[in-house]
Design a protein around this motif. Structure first.
Motif, mmCIF file in Angstrom:
data_model
loop_
_atom_site.group_PDB
_atom_site.id
_atom_site.type_symbol
_atom_site.label_atom_id
_atom_site.label_comp_id
_atom_site.label_asym_id
_atom_site.label_seq_id
_atom_site.Cartn_x
_atom_site.Cartn_y
_atom_site.Cartn_z
ATOM 1 N N ALA A 99 76.728 31.314 16.516
ATOM 2 C CA ALA A 99 75.558 31.298 15.808
ATOM 3 C C ALA A 99 75.021 29.839 15.799
ATOM 4 O O ALA A 99 73.707 29.492 16.067
ATOM 5 C CB ALA A 99 75.552 31.628 14.333
ATOM 6 N N ALA A 120 72.059 28.240 18.342
ATOM 7 C CA ALA A 120 70.846 27.514 17.569
ATOM 8 C C ALA A 120 70.596 26.314 17.893
ATOM 9 O O ALA A 120 69.451 25.943 18.274
ATOM 10 C CB ALA A 120 71.006 27.626 16.040
ATOM 11 N N ALA A 171 62.377 29.032 15.890
ATOM 12 C CA ALA A 171 64.055 29.160 15.473
ATOM 13 C C ALA A 171 64.170 29.859 13.923
ATOM 14 O O ALA A 171 65.156 30.700 14.067
ATOM 15 C CB ALA A 171 64.490 27.785 15.396
ATOM 16 N N GLY A 198 66.249 33.212 13.505
ATOM 17 C CA GLY A 198 67.494 33.164 12.486
ATOM 18 C C GLY A 198 67.407 33.987 11.489
ATOM 19 O O GLY A 198 68.204 34.746 11.171
ATOM 20 N N PHE A 204 73.576 29.499 11.933
ATOM 21 C CA PHE A 204 72.520 29.121 12.821
ATOM 22 C C PHE A 204 71.591 28.095 12.179
ATOM 23 O O PHE A 204 70.984 27.381 12.811
ATOM 24 C CB PHE A 204 71.888 30.388 12.695
ATOM 25 C CG PHE A 204 70.434 30.582 13.643
ATOM 26 C CD1 PHE A 204 70.595 30.859 14.940
ATOM 27 C CD2 PHE A 204 69.134 30.123 13.375
ATOM 28 C CE1 PHE A 204 69.472 30.906 15.778
ATOM 29 C CE2 PHE A 204 67.842 30.091 13.938
ATOM 30 C CZ PHE A 204 68.331 30.410 15.239
ATOM 31 N N MET A 205 71.481 28.244 11.121
ATOM 32 C CA MET A 205 70.418 26.984 10.278
ATOM 33 C C MET A 205 70.885 25.674 10.074
ATOM 34 O O MET A 205 70.307 24.791 10.395
ATOM 35 C CB MET A 205 70.160 27.689 8.837
ATOM 36 C CG MET A 205 69.276 28.954 8.634
ATOM 37 S SD MET A 205 67.636 28.808 9.576
ATOM 38 C CE MET A 205 67.017 30.459 9.400
ATOM 39 N N VAL A 210 70.221 24.216 13.617
ATOM 40 C CA VAL A 210 68.636 23.770 13.686
ATOM 41 C C VAL A 210 68.465 22.695 12.893
ATOM 42 O O VAL A 210 67.986 21.730 13.345
ATOM 43 C CB VAL A 210 67.932 25.248 13.029
ATOM 44 C CG1 VAL A 210 66.382 24.501 12.934
ATOM 45 C CG2 VAL A 210 67.974 26.492 13.656
ATOM 46 N N LEU A 215 73.862 33.915 20.926
ATOM 47 C CA LEU A 215 73.476 34.839 19.956
ATOM 48 C C LEU A 215 73.776 36.096 20.078
ATOM 49 O O LEU A 215 74.108 37.037 19.116
ATOM 50 C CB LEU A 215 71.841 34.455 19.793
ATOM 51 C CG LEU A 215 71.700 32.967 19.349
ATOM 52 C CD1 LEU A 215 69.999 33.021 19.090
ATOM 53 C CD2 LEU A 215 72.220 32.582 18.109
#
Length: 322
Positions: free
Chosen positions: A114, A118, A160, A164, A180-181, A184, A283
């Motif tokens: 993840a 990302a 994105a 997410g 994931f965040m 980013v 992903l």
């Protein structure tokens, strides 16, 4: 120099496990290069904009980080943090109980995929929505729809975040969404740092160096997990993938010194499309299994197509001139 290091690596692997270990090491070198060839192209793009002193530091410090840091310590640290074990205890398990270590490492893979997916997705989106004079897939890159979306502020972040949130609904896993965040956010923070430290189109040394190492980490984890299909010996994995990483850096330097990206106009496009597909595959691997060789084949395939197309365009241009 890469071939010399490969020779030493193969000799070391022979002492670790004989001819079988040498053969596995050679396969791991090929695996790493196939998975990271697109990384070499993007590295060359970034490295070209960096100050010469930082270009040298990328090689001098980047190689030990790539070999020992990303291919040995990084996986050990992930397992250590997730399980709560000490680093030396984790190393002991990796050396004496490789199947248990592999299981512990794979138990963390959804979070890593993840995060890495990302970060790579943001690398692709930054390029995809960027303003480029040269267009490769013209019906997409030159379309009115593309121009409209490219004009939207922070379109990369919007796309994105949508991906997410969708990932969160699919997996129902808060840890995956959080990872994931973070991926980013890290990409955005590095962009902000580079903005404040860069000047006259010369990329900031420290920001560029960190960016390249994180990019390498995003690529390396896929190779580390795939390597366990061949061997459970972490030192053979480190040697094989480390030598492969050395070759990737040699290719990067060759691209920079010979101005390859300018000579072959679509190479950069092919690499970024390959990175975009790799990000999607990473992903997808959160929920389904995708073989690493498929990933490597797609990457090299796209870059090969871009290279051949660039050669054809160069010949067409020479014909028009003559």
């Amino acid at each position: 120099s890469s071939f010399v290091i490969m020779l030493f690596g193969l000799i070391a692997s022979y002492y670790l496990g004989g001819l079988t270990a040498m053969y596995i090491t050679f396969l791991l070198i090929i695996l790493e290069v196939s998975l990271s060839f697109d990384n070499a192209v993007v590295n060359a793009k970034v490295l070209k904009t960096m100050d010469p002193i930082w270009q040298k530091r990328f090689i001098l410090f980047g190689i030990p980080i790539a070999v020992f840091g990303m291919r040995l310590l990084f996986p050990l640290a992930i397992v250590s943090i997730v399980t709560g074990m000490g680093l030396f205890e984790t190393l002991n398990i990796a050396m004496n109980e490789p199947s248990k270590y592999e299981g512990l490492l794979k138990s963390t893979q959804t979070t890593i995929f993840a995060f890495g997916g990302a970060f790579l997705l943001m690398v692709f989106l930054d390029f995809f929505f960027g303003d480029h004079e040269i267009k490769w897939v013209t019906f997409v890159e030159g379309s009115k729809v593309m121009k409209g979306f490219s004009g939207v502020a922070n379109i990369e972040l919007i796309v994105a975040i949508i991906i997410g949130i969708s990932l969160g609904h699919i997996t129902q896993n808060f840890g995956v969404v959080l990872a994931f965040m973070y991926g980013v956010l890290l990409h955005s923070l590095l962009g902000m740092l580079d903005h404040f430290l860069s000047s006259n189109t010369v990329k900031s040394g420290i920001a560029g160096f960190i960016y390249l190492e994180i990019l390498d980490a995003s690529f390396s984890f896929d190779g580390v997990l795939g390597a366990f299909a061949l061997t459970g010996n972490i030192f053979i994995i480190m040697i094989g993938l480390g030598v492969g990483a050395m070759f990737v850096r040699s290719i990067t330097l060759y691209f920079v010194e010979h101005n390859t990206l300018s000579q072959f106009r679509y190479l950069e496009h092919g690499a970024h499309y390959a990175i975009g597909i790799l990000a999607i595959i990473m992903l997808l691997k959160i929920t389904i299994h995708v073989n690493e060789m498929v990933t490597g084949t797609i990457g090299i395939g796209l870059i090969s197509i871009a290279f051949i197309h660039s050669l054809w365009e160069n010949r067409q241009a020479k014909k028009l001139i003559s």
